[in-house]
Design a protein around this motif. Structure first.
Motif, PDB file in Angstrom:
ATOM      1  N   LYS A 196       0.747  -1.369   0.003  1.00  0.00           N
ATOM      2  CA  LYS A 196       0.018   0.117  -0.098  1.00  0.00           C
ATOM      3  C   LYS A 196       0.932   1.310   0.116  1.00  0.00           C
ATOM      4  O   LYS A 196       0.469   2.550  -0.123  1.00  0.00           O
ATOM      5  CB  LYS A 196      -0.926  -0.026   1.196  1.00  0.00           C
ATOM      6  CG  LYS A 196      -0.525   0.013   2.501  1.00  0.00           C
ATOM      7  CD  LYS A 196      -1.449   0.258   3.806  1.00  0.00           C
ATOM      8  CE  LYS A 196      -0.736   0.831   4.780  1.00  0.00           C
ATOM      9  NZ  LYS A 196      -1.558   1.267   5.719  1.00  0.00           N
TER      10      LYS A 196
ATOM     11  N   TYR B 291       0.217   7.252  -4.095  1.00  0.00           N
ATOM     12  CA  TYR B 291      -0.046   5.904  -3.850  1.00  0.00           C
ATOM     13  C   TYR B 291      -1.089   5.402  -4.866  1.00  0.00           C
ATOM     14  O   TYR B 291      -1.785   5.794  -4.902  1.00  0.00           O
ATOM     15  CB  TYR B 291      -0.555   5.948  -2.339  1.00  0.00           C
ATOM     16  CG  TYR B 291       0.613   6.624  -1.493  1.00  0.00           C
ATOM     17  CD1 TYR B 291       1.930   5.929  -0.936  1.00  0.00           C
ATOM     18  CD2 TYR B 291       0.097   7.772  -0.872  1.00  0.00           C
ATOM     19  CE1 TYR B 291       2.670   6.321  -0.022  1.00  0.00           C
ATOM     20  CE2 TYR B 291       1.256   8.354   0.013  1.00  0.00           C
ATOM     21  CZ  TYR B 291       2.138   7.736   0.435  1.00  0.00           C
ATOM     22  OH  TYR B 291       3.152   8.266   1.300  1.00  0.00           O
ATOM     23  N   LEU B 292      -0.879   4.108  -4.845  1.00  0.00           N
ATOM     24  CA  LEU B 292      -1.804   3.266  -5.664  1.00  0.00           C
ATOM     25  C   LEU B 292      -3.020   2.887  -5.115  1.00  0.00           C
ATOM     26  O   LEU B 292      -4.212   2.834  -5.621  1.00  0.00           O
ATOM     27  CB  LEU B 292      -1.167   2.071  -6.158  1.00  0.00           C
ATOM     28  CG  LEU B 292       0.058   2.216  -7.193  1.00  0.00           C
ATOM     29  CD1 LEU B 292       0.550   0.704  -7.362  1.00  0.00           C
ATOM     30  CD2 LEU B 292      -0.482   2.774  -8.501  1.00  0.00           C
ATOM     31  N   LEU B 293      -2.740   2.533  -3.546  1.00  0.00           N
ATOM     32  CA  LEU B 293      -3.895   2.255  -2.831  1.00  0.00           C
ATOM     33  C   LEU B 293      -4.030   2.789  -1.725  1.00  0.00           C
ATOM     34  O   LEU B 293      -3.249   3.573  -1.097  1.00  0.00           O
ATOM     35  CB  LEU B 293      -3.483   0.694  -2.584  1.00  0.00           C
ATOM     36  CG  LEU B 293      -3.379  -0.171  -3.925  1.00  0.00           C
ATOM     37  CD1 LEU B 293      -2.554  -1.315  -3.501  1.00  0.00           C
ATOM     38  CD2 LEU B 293      -4.684  -0.808  -4.245  1.00  0.00           C
ATOM     39  N   SER B 294      -5.230   2.912  -1.059  1.00  0.00           N
ATOM     40  CA  SER B 294      -5.596   3.613   0.164  1.00  0.00           C
ATOM     41  C   SER B 294      -5.139   2.666   1.310  1.00  0.00           C
ATOM     42  O   SER B 294      -4.327   3.154   2.160  1.00  0.00           O
ATOM     43  CB  SER B 294      -7.122   3.674   0.180  1.00  0.00           C
ATOM     44  OG  SER B 294      -7.309   5.141  -0.239  1.00  0.00           O
ATOM     45  N   ASP B 295      -5.695   1.463   1.379  1.00  0.00           N
ATOM     46  CA  ASP B 295      -5.146   0.566   2.640  1.00  0.00           C
ATOM     47  C   ASP B 295      -5.948  -0.870   2.276  1.00  0.00           C
ATOM     48  O   ASP B 295      -6.504  -0.994   1.346  1.00  0.00           O
ATOM     49  CB  ASP B 295      -5.947   1.062   3.940  1.00  0.00           C
ATOM     50  CG  ASP B 295      -4.865   0.767   5.118  1.00  0.00           C
ATOM     51  OD1 ASP B 295      -4.414  -0.248   4.958  1.00  0.00           O
ATOM     52  OD2 ASP B 295      -4.853   1.737   5.845  1.00  0.00           O
TER      53      ASP B 295
END
Lengths: 419, 489
Positions: free
Chosen positions: B462, B472-476
């Motif tokens: 993440k 960032y590609l992803l939040s969580d």
């Protein structure tokens, strides 16, 4: 590097490849190999954890993995060899297939018949030419689905969805259920390209607004997405100045159409239809290259997996018949798209066929109180009424062999006529 | 950590990398700083990728001098570093008498600059050469020595070579101020560190004038000129084998249609003056402008196979020429400013000159031995069947295809991360390997590339970025998300 020889090679172990393999085996072919680039069989169904699959075929509501598992189990029971983590690099017109995997290295396989079952890919942002920045946070709906359902990772928390294809609609609900806020689903056309049941169950049930005749006209954010501008479009799909709506979002999911993945087919010399972006096939799902067959979403993008399986069973049986008897020669009737019809499959029918032929196509717009008409010259072969035709749902009419016996032309036309 | 270097280079675009490599041949310590998260993040990653022959620059200018010298170095340099380069030649089209006069002037100008082989072609021979040209064309200047190169891959190779020979690189570090101290050394304050150096080199692209103006009384004014592009899929048969220009204007060389070294087709650039040099957005009007203009070259224009649109920002000085060399009123400070087109073509020559001047200033000698650049492996995409079989048997990771559009293997992605100045982000991997450059634009390979980056670098999935910073590609994870406790804030 050792050359291998098989009777039938199937490329892809998604629902199409599995059904084709099962059917070929049940039709007496033992020398059969399925190649799959993912580490498991099942294709895109592996990440489609929602239900609604199999209503036609199994009369049950299954999830994607459950549906796939039935075919995987059946294939295992029949002793069908599926080689996973193997990517096909090329297919030649003489049925030579080159593939590669970490465990077996580079392999060259010679097959008497090949079934193309590679599926389709999603249309990316570049194909839409949407202006704006190129920040993180923009994904095709299927990529987001993979992150959430297979990797357990959320792409973002405030989401706009461009396009109302089925995967986009499914992801609107999925992201909502997982704690994200889906602000809008934006569709360029005046109608959705998804199934009506998905509009109801995935958008309306969660109060997610659907903006028809709208599109994303700007994308903001330097590092991560910060927002998008949505504008209404006119009949020519050009944005109308003054209609801009701003959305603050960190995620934009694209569900703007699927494209059959035919790079390997092109390398094999297979003729591709501009209407479907898939192979031109006859009623046996045989392409322009003898002994190479195509089925499932690599042939044309389906609405329901049940239809994919049904089509692929026929393609697998036809490949088995080819291995036994070679290509059947017969006079060919061309199937043409008429008014309101896009991408009828098959494009050709041999007149001596002794099996019923399903003609499948997408309506080119929404038609209410209309009929599908199949005709050959002045001769009407079929007229079938329906309350509504929409581009999101495939239409299907079945030609019986006797209808083809006495037609006075070398082509038939499928069209939609308003009642 | 050592915070004192003989030479500090600000900027790791093509000019900074060429300078760093040239400096690495001398007995001197060198640090390269960049505010981006990777090499070549500015104009170097977003330009036409043309090694210009040198017919366009006004004779006697630094642009003319460095263009011709740099262009002459490219073939050997690309060969040595294994960077894709092709001398495909170029045409400058004329559509009327005024244009014809312009191309004749360009021919004369080119000959004065030392460009060989220039020729005016008539309509018939032109259409034989490039049958997809707009038949309204009346003549063209044929430039056989014009070439195409992958600009960022050239920067990566130059930087790797420099790093192998001792140059250090630091990223995500923005220079806040530079001062020349009474002892003649420089203090460079960044958002993370304070550095000292004996010689300072300004290769900072769009920040070039700002940095210069901190150290010199002779002020420079820079204009940020954005250029937008279309990039079409390499799967299609390209309509042109050569780079095709239209007649240049005051704003630049106009809209070109050109094959790229990887077999894609490039349309662009626009030329718009903007305030913010980091604003590399594309715009609806810019993109439609390209189509309008490119259609004049390519009558059958279609963007059906478009892969992406992008833009880069040229560093244009109001004096309309490069500034290269020692700063007159600040000893020890060297600069390469206003390196817009033909900057890519000129960079290798600028780098050599700057290094020589700096070595002279520091009175350091050339190293006796340099670490040779290892020949990079042939991309799996371009290997023969035998080479592929060999590669997989030597390293099974060659058997795992990660990017299916561009046929990029796991082995190549791991190598890109392990290079001397390796990839740290998804875009870094993309530019070094082409994974994600194809028609699906990473739809398939993105999760896989992100997973390999996480594995190789030890950063959690993440935290993997598209392009450094907060991209960032992803939040969580879904679990954390459901509890409402997400993410990078």
């Amino acid at each position: 590097m050792n050359d291998r020889f098989v009777d039938i090679l199937i490329i892809g172990a998604g629902p199409a490849g599995l059904a084709a393999a099962i059917s070929a085996k049940e039709n007496g072919i033992d020398s059969l190999l399925v190649l799959e680039r993912e580490k498991d069989a099942g294709g895109i169904l592996r990440q489609c954890i929602h239900n609604g699959f199999g209503l036609h075929r199994f009369k049950e509501e299954l999830t994607g993995p459950e549906y796939a598992q039935r075919d995987i189990d059946k294939a295992a029971e029949l002793g069908i060899e599926i080689e996973c983590s193997t990517t096909v690099l090329s297919v030649s017109p003489d049925h030579t297939v080159t593939c590669v995997s970490s465990s077996r290295g580079l392999q060259v396989i010679h097959a008497k018949a090949i079934v193309l079952a590679m599926g389709c890919r999603e249309r990316p942002r570049g194909a839409l030419c949407t202006p704006g920045t190129r920040c993180a946070g923009i994904y095709s709906a299927g990529t987001a689905q993979r992150f959430v359902n297979l990797e357990g990772l959320m792409p973002g928390k405030r989401v706009v969805i461009l396009g109302s294809g089925d995967i986009g609609l499914i992801m609107a609900r999925r992201m909502t259920l997982q704690g994200a806020k889906v602000l809008a689903c934006v569709e360029l056309m005046p109608y959705s390209s998804g199934l009506n049941r998905n509009i109801v169950q995935c958008l309306q049930d969660y109060d997610i607004p659907l903006y028809l005749s709208h599109t994303v006209t700007d994308i903001r954010g330097r590092e991560r997405l910060e927002g998008v501008t949505v504008s209404e479009v006119d009949e020519k799909r050009n944005p109308i100045p003054g209609t801009e709506i701003e959305f603050d979002c960190d995620t934009l999911l694209l569900s703007c159409g699927l494209i059959p993945e035919n790079e390997l087919s092109l390398g094999a010399g297979v003729e591709i239809s501009p209407a479907t972006s898939g192979a031109v096939v006859n009623e046996s799902f045989e392409t322009s290259v003898p002994g190479i067959f195509a089925c499932g979403n690599v042939l044309h993008v389906h609405d329901l997996v049940d239809h994919v399986s049904n089509e692929s069973f026929k393609a697998g049986a036809a490949a088995a018949a080819y291995v036994r008897n070679g290509t059947r020669r017969g006079s060919v009737i061309a199937v043409r798209d008429g008014e309101g019809v896009r991408g009828t499959v098959p494009q050709q029918i041999r007149s001596d066929t002794d099996q019923p032929v399903d003609l499948m196509f997408r309506p080119s717009a929404v038609f209410r109180n209309s009929s599908v008409v199949v005709e050959s010259g002045a001769q009407e072969l079929i007229r079938k009424k329906a309350m509504i035709f929409t581009p999101g749902e495939m239409a299907l009419v079945t030609l019986r062999p006797e209808m083809l016996k006495n037609i006075g032309s070398d082509s038939i036309t499928v069209r939609i006529e308003r009642n | 950590m050592n915070t004192t270097f003989d030479v500090l280079v600000i900027g790791s675009g093509i000019t900074g990398c060429a300078t760093a490599r040239a400096l690495s041949r001398y007995e001197t310590s060198v640090l390269v700083l960049d505010r981006g998260s990777d090499l070549a993040e500015g104009a170097t990653k977003a330009n036409s990728g043309i090694v210009h022959a040198g017919y366009d620059a006004v004779p006697g200018t630094k642009k003319a001098l460095y263009n011709v010298r740099g262009a002459n170095m490219y073939e050997a340099l690309a060969g040595e570093l294994g960077v894709p380069y092709r001398r495909c030649g170029a045409l400058v089209l004329a559509f009327d008498d005024a244009d014809r006069k312009t191309i004749e002037e360009l021919k004369t100008r080119g000959e004065t600059n030392g460009v060989t082989g220039l020729e005016i072609l008539d309509r018939d021979s032109l259409l034989k050469l490039e049958p997809n040209l707009n038949p309204e064309v009346v003549a063209a200047l044929w430039v056989p020595t014009s070439a195409i190169v992958s600009p960022y891959e050239m920067a990566f190779a130059l930087a790797d070579d420099a790093a192998l020979n001792g140059v250090q690189f630091r990223f995500d570090e923005e220079v806040l101020s530079v001062t020349r101290d009474p002892d003649g050394c420089f203090t460079v304050r960044t958002d993370r560190e304070t550095w000292r150096c004996r010689a300072l080199v300004n290769c900072s692209g769009s920040s070039g004038a700002d940095l210069h103006n901190q150290l010199s009384a002779r002020k420079l004014t820079m204009i940020h000129r954005r250029g937008q592009y279309y990039l079409l899929d390499r799967a299609m048969k390209q309509p042109f084998d050569r780079t095709v220009f239209q007649c240049p204007s005051a704003m630049g060389k106009g809209v070109l249609v050109s094959p790229t070294v990887h077999g894609n087709l490039l349309l662009g650039p626009t030329a718009e003056d903007i305030d913010d040099p980091l604003d590399t957005a594309t715009t609806a009007s810019g993109l439609s402008d390209i189509l309008k203009k490119a259609a004049r070259t390519w009558a059958g224009l279609t963007t059906r196979t478009n892969i992406t649109n992008f833009s880069g920002v040229r560093a244009h000085l109001t004096t309309d020429d490069f500034v290269v060399g020692p700063c007159e009123d600040c000893p020890g400070y060297f600069e390469a400013i206003g390196i817009e087109s033909p900057g890519l073509s000129s960079a290798p020559a600028i780098g050599l000159d700057l290094a020589e001047m700096i070595a002279g200033y520091l009175t350091v000698s050339r190293k006796e031995a340099i670490v040779p650049y290892p020949v990079p492996p042939v991309p799996f995409h371009d290997m023969t069947e035998e080479q592929r079989a060999q590669a997989v048997s030597a390293d099974p990771a060659y058997g795992n295809i990660i990017c299916r559009c561009e046929v990029v293997t796991e082995a190549e992605i791991r190598r890109a991360i392990r290079r001397p100045v390796g990839a740290r982000s998804v875009d870094g991997v993309k530019r070094r390997t082409r994974a994600g450059m194809g028609r699906c634009q990473g739809g398939f390979c993105l999760p896989r590339v992100a997973a390999i980056i996480s594995e190789e670098t030890g950063i959690p999935l993440k935290e993997v970025t598209k392009n450094g910073g907060k991209s960032y590609l992803l939040s969580d994870t879904v679990d954390v998300f459901l509890k409402g406790g997400h993410d990078h804030e």
